[in-house]
Every structure is written in structure tokens, then in C-alpha cells.
Design a protein around this motif. Sequence first.
Motif, PDB file in Angstrom:
ATOM      1  N   CYS A 190       1.039  -1.640  -0.194  1.00 32.82           N
ATOM      2  CA  CYS A 190       0.087   0.289   0.143  1.00 32.82           C
ATOM      3  C   CYS A 190       1.330   1.456  -0.072  1.00 32.82           C
ATOM      4  N   PHE A 191       0.496   1.762  -0.896  1.00 34.57           N
ATOM      5  CA  PHE A 191       1.367   3.451  -1.486  1.00 34.57           C
ATOM      6  C   PHE A 191       0.783   4.564  -0.921  1.00 34.57           C
ATOM      7  N   ILE A 192       0.436   5.242  -0.518  1.00 34.45           N
ATOM      8  CA  ILE A 192      -0.201   6.777  -0.106  1.00 34.45           C
ATOM      9  C   ILE A 192       0.739   8.326  -1.415  1.00 34.45           C
ATOM     10  N   VAL A 193      -0.338   8.087  -2.279  1.00 35.71           N
ATOM     11  CA  VAL A 193       0.204   9.385  -3.256  1.00 35.71           C
ATOM     12  C   VAL A 193      -0.160  10.648  -2.871  1.00 35.71           C
ATOM     13  N   THR A 194       1.046  12.007  -3.035  1.00 33.03           N
ATOM     14  CA  THR A 194       1.130  12.676  -2.987  1.00 33.03           C
ATOM     15  C   THR A 194       1.206  13.563  -3.719  1.00 33.03           C
ATOM     16  N   GLY A 195       0.129  15.489  -3.513  1.00 29.68           N
ATOM     17  CA  GLY A 195       0.552  16.219  -4.127  1.00 29.68           C
ATOM     18  C   GLY A 195       0.368  17.586  -4.551  1.00 29.68           C
ATOM     19  N   GLU A 212      -4.004  13.589  -1.964  1.00 34.03           N
ATOM     20  CA  GLU A 212      -3.659  12.927  -1.308  1.00 34.03           C
ATOM     21  C   GLU A 212      -4.808  11.343  -1.730  1.00 34.03           C
ATOM     22  N   MET A 213      -4.485   9.661  -2.377  1.00 30.66           N
ATOM     23  CA  MET A 213      -4.453   9.028  -2.890  1.00 30.66           C
ATOM     24  C   MET A 213      -4.310   7.632  -2.039  1.00 30.66           C
ATOM     25  N   ARG A 214      -4.870   6.635  -1.884  1.00 38.87           N
ATOM     26  CA  ARG A 214      -3.717   5.131  -1.703  1.00 38.87           C
ATOM     27  C   ARG A 214      -4.332   4.033  -3.191  1.00 38.87           C
ATOM     28  N   ILE A 215      -2.980   3.457  -3.227  1.00 35.66           N
ATOM     29  CA  ILE A 215      -2.909   3.061  -4.132  1.00 35.66           C
ATOM     30  C   ILE A 215      -2.756   1.533  -3.813  1.00 35.66           C
ATOM     31  N   THR A 216      -2.947   0.327  -4.552  1.00 38.96           N
ATOM     32  CA  THR A 216      -2.247  -1.028  -4.170  1.00 38.96           C
ATOM     33  C   THR A 216      -1.584  -1.260  -5.333  1.00 38.96           C
ATOM     34  N   VAL A 217      -0.388  -1.785  -5.114  1.00 40.08           N
ATOM     35  CA  VAL A 217       0.510  -2.372  -5.135  1.00 40.08           C
ATOM     36  C   VAL A 217       0.836  -3.372  -5.444  1.00 40.08           C
TER      37      VAL A 217
END
Length: 144
Positions: free
Chosen positions: A62-67, A115-120
Motif C-alpha cells: 500500500c502506498f499514499i500518493v501525495t501532491g 492524497e490518494m491510496r494505491i495498492t501495488v
Amino acid sequence: MWLRSLTIVCISGIISIFSWVYSPAASALTQIPLSDISYQECPLELSTGNVTSGGSSRAANCFIVTGTAKNMTNKTVYDADIFGRIYDANNNSVMQNRTRLGSINEVPPGESNFEMRITVPANQPTPLKLKQFKASGFTSKVRY
């Protein structure tokens, strides 16, 4: 006969003018540039999970992408879809055949953080490469 034709033309003209004057404003798609894109691992309470595909389950990270989102209009933008490409350390696509990655509910005028959560899948090596990020939304709420 000519009176009937004249009446039809007049009524058509009145309807045209009425619909032109009283038509609601169109809500066009608004582009939102995104910058300062980065990611971090999810906090422990969000990080456990798996990716399912075709009925099978695989371990996932799990990662949180921010910007930063920059709304250059003077109106709040709603339901902004986030588009971009994410690659693993070997330049393999993390989200194959998918460029819509998430959304932002509201983007006020000016700059704001998102921010949004992505699953890899866990078998895709890091560091991730985040490319071509942008967003677009509407200046009025989308009703279903």
C-alpha cells in the motif's frame, strides 16, 4: 394557409429565444495541473491487504500518493479525476490498461494538497516512478 405558416414561424422564434435566454449554463470540464507528486508507504493500519484479479489473491503493498493541485479558476472544482502512469523499478506498468488512478472530491481555487491510496502487487519492485499526472473535474457538482 399563409396565416398558419406565419403562426408556426412566430411560435418557433419565440421558443428559440426563450430557450436561448433561459438555458442553464453548461458545466465544462476544468483541467487541474498536479505537481510535487511523491509517494510513501501507507501507515500500518492501512497497509495490509491483497490484490485480487481473476478470482486469485496476491500479496500487495500500500502506498499514499501525495501532491499539489492547482485550480486556476475562481470556482471550486468537484469530482476531479486523477490520471497518471505508475511504473515499478523495472519500468513495468503498475496499473496496466488503467490511467484513471483516483479522484479528488473538491479542489478550491488556488493551490491545495491531495492524497490518494494505491495498492501495488508485492512482486513489483520499488522505487515507483510516477509520470504524467493531471486531473480534471467540473465547476458544479455532478448529480447521478
